[in-house]
Design a protein around this motif. Structure first.
Motif, short mmCIF file in Angstrom:
data_model
loop_
_atom_site.label_atom_id
_atom_site.label_comp_id
_atom_site.label_asym_id
_atom_site.label_seq_id
_atom_site.Cartn_x
_atom_site.Cartn_y
_atom_site.Cartn_z
N GLU A 1 0.82 -1.21 0.00
CA GLU A 1 0.00 0.00 0.00
C GLU A 1 0.85 1.26 0.00
OE1 GLU A 1 -3.44 2.11 2.81
OE2 GLU A 1 -2.90 0.00 3.10
N ALA A 2 1.96 1.25 0.75
CA ALA A 2 2.83 2.43 0.81
C ALA A 2 3.45 2.71 -0.56
CB ALA A 2 3.94 2.22 1.85
N TYR A 3 3.85 1.65 -1.26
CA TYR A 3 4.42 1.81 -2.60
C TYR A 3 3.38 2.42 -3.53
CZ TYR A 3 7.79 -1.83 -1.05
OH TYR A 3 8.72 -2.57 -0.37
N ALA A 4 2.14 1.90 -3.42
CA ALA A 4 1.07 2.33 -4.31
C ALA A 4 0.74 3.81 -4.11
CB ALA A 4 -0.17 1.48 -4.07
N LYS A 5 0.67 4.24 -2.86
CA LYS A 5 0.35 5.64 -2.59
C LYS A 5 1.40 6.56 -3.18
CE LYS A 5 -0.71 8.86 1.17
NZ LYS A 5 -0.84 9.03 2.65
N GLN A 6 2.67 6.20 -3.00
CA GLN A 6 3.74 7.01 -3.57
C GLN A 6 3.65 7.04 -5.10
OE1 GLN A 6 7.56 5.61 -2.17
NE2 GLN A 6 6.82 5.45 -0.07
N SER A 7 3.40 5.90 -5.69
CA SER A 7 3.32 5.81 -7.15
C SER A 7 2.21 6.69 -7.70
CB SER A 7 3.10 4.35 -7.57
OG SER A 7 3.09 4.22 -8.97
N HIS A 8 1.06 6.69 -7.03
CA HIS A 8 -0.06 7.48 -7.52
C HIS A 8 0.19 8.98 -7.37
CE1 HIS A 8 -4.11 8.12 -8.90
NE2 HIS A 8 -4.38 8.87 -7.84
#
Length: 395
Positions: free
Chosen positions: A40-47
């Motif tokens: 989830e942390a990776y995804a938030k940064q990516s978005h």
């Protein structure tokens, strides 16, 4: 070209997020990524990075060629079957012009055939496995994220040498196995050799048995001994194995870069070397200057590992649309093959043969600084595109 209606089971998974006014939007981009789950942390940064990249590349207008851009979010939940179904929905029902994502290599591999079936572009960011732009690649796949070989070659340069023995610990799925395979290949040119490989389930939290097998395989070897860890998500294998005192066998822990939260474990290992994709203080260029300034202003924190990746993908989308002059897939492919563009990491280039983005990596040494609660990856040497002969694996 396939057109599939999704059933109601996924109706609550897709979330729309517009940049600009949806009613006026002419260009639709799906961000298909794991908003929930262990990454989830990776995804938030990516978005956040994707949105910042589009903003930067359009000068804040959120328009390309006079047309508004809309991002449609879809949550894969880190599940390959859901990722595949949501990409079908995006290309079919939503009629997006192209898609970006996902976070997980396993999900990405399930999504690749969908792009080919619908004849629509998928920009892979940040999934890493070599096979995405290797044996499972098709001509509709472009990747802005680094691949396993780029990680491997950079880390081999940082860690390899004559009379160096390396054990590896990795997660037992595409990211881990592709990473070790590429690392083994890259080490061969340095004189180092792999002494032992250990693979564990992705959700492992107890590394005692794996570490003991590694120690047994390494303890009687002469020369430098390193344990190279390839890991994504939680579990903290580095800290837990370090607590078992591998130094009593002369074994040093090594790993690549990671998000800021994961760098807290690096503080226990000052002097540790490796290679990283990004750390916000390392690249010196106008794009990164803008990203760092804006991220501190908006979020009161520095941009992280995958923020830079998402921004690179967002800028690539805008530059491709500008260059193509349309959203037609064939026009975009022609525009993107060989395309160069500026990112927070400096210049990237889509290699025509496999659409992998060639890019710099950074050899670092971990240092401990007062007032910083993580180990800081301090630059030793920038490894440029010319410094890293990255294999083409889709032949």
């Amino acid at each position: 070209m396939k057109r599939t209606k999704m059933n109601g089971l996924l109706s609550g998974v897709a979330l729309a997020c517009a940049l600009g006014t949806p009613a006026l939007a002419d260009i639709k981009i799906a961000h298909v990524y794991g908003k929930t789950g262990p990454f989830e942390a990776y995804a938030k940064q990516s978005h956040e990075g994707l949105k910042l990249g589009i903003e930067y590349a359009t000068g804040g207008t959120m328009e390309v060629n006079g047309e508004k851009i809309v991002i449609i979010e879809k949550d894969t939940q880190l599940k390959p079957d859901i990722g595949k179904a949501l990409l079908e929905e995006a290309y079919g029902d939503d009629e997006v012009d192209l898609a970006v994502g996902p976070v997980s290599s396993g999900v990405a591999l399930a999504m690749l055939p969908v792009a080919e079936e619908y004849e629509k572009i998928l920009i892979v960011e940040p999934a890493v496995a070599d096979s995405i732009t290797g044996e499972n690649w098709n001509r509709y796949i472009f990747r802005t994220g680094r691949n396993s070989s780029q990680d491997a070659v950079a880390n081999a340069v940082a860690l390899g040498g004559e009379n160096v023995h390396v054990a590896t610990l990795a997660q037992d799925y595409a990211f881990g196995r592709d990473g070790v395979s590429a690392f083994r290949e890259a080490l061969e040119t340095t004189g180092a050799e792999i002494a032992h490989e250990e693979y564990v389930p992705t959700d492992t939290t107890d590394f005692t048995a794996a570490a003991e097998r590694i120690f047994t395989a390494m303890k009687d070897l002469e020369g430098e001994k390193k344990l190279f860890i390839i890991w994504a998500g939680g579990g903290n294998p580095m800290g837990k194995i370090n607590a078992m005192d591998p130094s009593r066998f002369g074994i040093e822990i090594a790993t690549g870069g990671n998000i800021l939260a994961a760098l807290t474990a690096y503080k226990e290992l000052p002097g540790m070397e490796g290679a990283t994709y990004y750390y916000y203080e390392i690249p010196q260029n106008p794009v990164n200057d803008w990203l760092v300034k804006e991220h501190f202003a908006r979020f009161d924190s520095p941009p992280d590992f995958f923020t830079a990746g998402g921004m690179s993908a967002g800028i690539a989308v805008v530059e491709a649309l500008k260059k193509a002059g349309s959203t037609d897939t064939e026009d975009l492919i022609t525009a993107m093959e060989g395309m160069e563009w500026e990112t927070p990491k400096g210049k990237m280039m889509f290699r025509p043969e496999d659409h992998q983005a060639l890019q710099s990596m950074y050899h670092f040494k971990t240092v401990v600084k007062d007032g910083v609660d993580y180990g800081v990856p301090e630059l030793v040497r920038e490894l440029t595109i010319k410094d890293m002969p990255i294999p083409i694996r889709n032949q």
